[in-house]
Design a protein around this motif. Sequence first.
Motif, PDB file in Angstrom:
ATOM      1  N   LYS A 198     -10.275 132.186 -42.639  1.00  0.00           N
ATOM      2  CA  LYS A 198      -9.318 132.987 -43.385  1.00  0.00           C
ATOM      3  C   LYS A 198      -8.326 133.674 -42.435  1.00  0.00           C
ATOM      4  N   MET A 199      -8.797 134.093 -41.265  1.00  0.00           N
ATOM      5  CA  MET A 199      -7.899 134.705 -40.301  1.00  0.00           C
ATOM      6  C   MET A 199      -6.848 133.707 -39.827  1.00  0.00           C
ATOM      7  N   ARG A 200      -7.271 132.464 -39.605  1.00  0.00           N
ATOM      8  CA  ARG A 200      -6.311 131.434 -39.161  1.00  0.00           C
ATOM      9  C   ARG A 200      -5.269 131.195 -40.236  1.00  0.00           C
ATOM     10  N   VAL A 201      -5.668 131.187 -41.510  1.00  0.00           N
ATOM     11  CA  VAL A 201      -4.709 131.031 -42.607  1.00  0.00           C
ATOM     12  C   VAL A 201      -3.745 132.216 -42.627  1.00  0.00           C
ATOM     13  N   ALA A 202      -4.292 133.437 -42.432  1.00  0.00           N
ATOM     14  CA  ALA A 202      -3.448 134.634 -42.445  1.00  0.00           C
ATOM     15  C   ALA A 202      -2.437 134.602 -41.304  1.00  0.00           C
ATOM     16  N   LEU A 203      -2.870 134.160 -40.135  1.00  0.00           N
ATOM     17  CA  LEU A 203      -1.950 134.085 -39.002  1.00  0.00           C
ATOM     18  C   LEU A 203      -0.871 133.025 -39.230  1.00  0.00           C
ATOM     19  N   GLY A 204      -1.249 131.902 -39.846  1.00  0.00           N
ATOM     20  CA  GLY A 204      -0.243 130.890 -40.180  1.00  0.00           C
ATOM     21  C   GLY A 204       0.771 131.422 -41.160  1.00  0.00           C
ATOM     22  N   ASP A 205       0.299 132.175 -42.153  1.00  0.00           N
ATOM     23  CA  ASP A 205       1.221 132.771 -43.132  1.00  0.00           C
ATOM     24  C   ASP A 205       2.148 133.778 -42.453  1.00  0.00           C
ATOM     25  N   GLU A 206       1.596 134.543 -41.513  1.00  0.00           N
ATOM     26  CA  GLU A 206       2.415 135.541 -40.813  1.00  0.00           C
ATOM     27  C   GLU A 206       3.484 134.855 -39.963  1.00  0.00           C
ATOM     28  N   ALA A 207       3.124 133.778 -39.294  1.00  0.00           N
ATOM     29  CA  ALA A 207       4.107 133.047 -38.490  1.00  0.00           C
ATOM     30  C   ALA A 207       5.244 132.533 -39.357  1.00  0.00           C
ATOM     31  N   LYS A 208       4.910 131.997 -40.532  1.00  0.00           N
ATOM     32  CA  LYS A 208       5.950 131.519 -41.452  1.00  0.00           C
ATOM     33  C   LYS A 208       6.810 132.667 -41.952  1.00  0.00           C
ATOM     34  N   ALA A 209       6.163 133.812 -42.273  1.00  0.00           N
ATOM     35  CA  ALA A 209       6.913 134.958 -42.785  1.00  0.00           C
ATOM     36  C   ALA A 209       7.882 135.486 -41.736  1.00  0.00           C
ATOM     37  N   LEU A 210       7.445 135.563 -40.492  1.00  0.00           N
ATOM     38  CA  LEU A 210       8.316 136.057 -39.431  1.00  0.00           C
ATOM     39  C   LEU A 210       9.472 135.096 -39.173  1.00  0.00           C
ATOM     40  N   THR A 211       9.199 133.814 -39.241  1.00  0.00           N
ATOM     41  CA  THR A 211      10.280 132.833 -39.090  1.00  0.00           C
ATOM     42  C   THR A 211      11.301 132.988 -40.204  1.00  0.00           C
ATOM     43  N   THR A 212      10.833 133.192 -41.439  1.00  0.00           N
ATOM     44  CA  THR A 212      11.737 133.380 -42.578  1.00  0.00           C
ATOM     45  C   THR A 212      12.566 134.647 -42.413  1.00  0.00           C
TER      46      THR A 212
END
Length: 294
Positions: free
Chosen positions: A235-249
């Motif tokens: 779940k942490m890896r999913v959260a970090l992936g989501d954060e990376a996408k959010a920061l890119t956006t």
Amino acid sequence: MSTRYFTDREFGQRPAVSETIDDRVWGALHALIEMRVDSGAFGYRFTEQCADGDGPCGSDRRAFARFLEAEVPGIDWPLNSQEVPETPIALDLLEFCAKAVGEPVLGSYHSYQHHHHMSWDRAAGLAIFVADVNLLFQRNGIAFELDANGHAQRILPQPVVQTLGWAMFRTGDDQLDRLLEYARSHFLSPKLDDRRDAVEKLWDAFERVKTLEPGADKKVQADALLDRAAVSGSKMRVALGDEAKALTTIGNNLRIRHSEVSQEMIERSEQLDWLFVRMFSFVRLLLVSSGRSG
């Protein structure tokens, strides 16, 4: 002698949250500068010579005024206590004064000219000037201060201070180190445009971090980097992936890395603080997890 007032001792110092020098503080700064002109303190840089050729005797007001107006556009001499300059201009004025100030040391009295001959204690004059300015800022909750060299700097909110406490960059990639150090140092600036530039460089650093791991393309490299920060599939890896996408956006939609008319300008200092802390913390996590923290 302590400069802490009763309310500071009993209730704590006023939070340094205002980034605007108001009319009250400007009035006091105006008086502080005028007092030093009158005392001859700025003669350290702008020296008036005795008409009889007997040596320095005070501040050359004309030279002070001419250099001030040339070095700090936006300031006219004499200063007007009723016209508050924009805060960055006022800070430039204080830095100009800090470069010129020294504590007057009175020598022999010249009775014919009705003045003392002078020398200047640079270290003492600068220290007293810095202390006087910083006291005015502190007592009024102004989020700026002069450092020991007389350079204006912003007092950072505590979350930013805690984030920037990790500030040694030895990632193994020289360009990344330069981007991170540029972002850190410029985010300390009193000027909002400098802080916007710092946020841009931090986003550039994020894009470069994504390419440091081995891989066939940027996505594979970025995924490999995130896998080092958290177990793949967790779940942490999913959260970090989501954060990376959010920061890119965020970087693409706000005016951070691009300047198209569709991008929205970041107008407020506290918004920049939030973005900087969010991205800086994420980049730190990636660097520490991949053994690049230095």
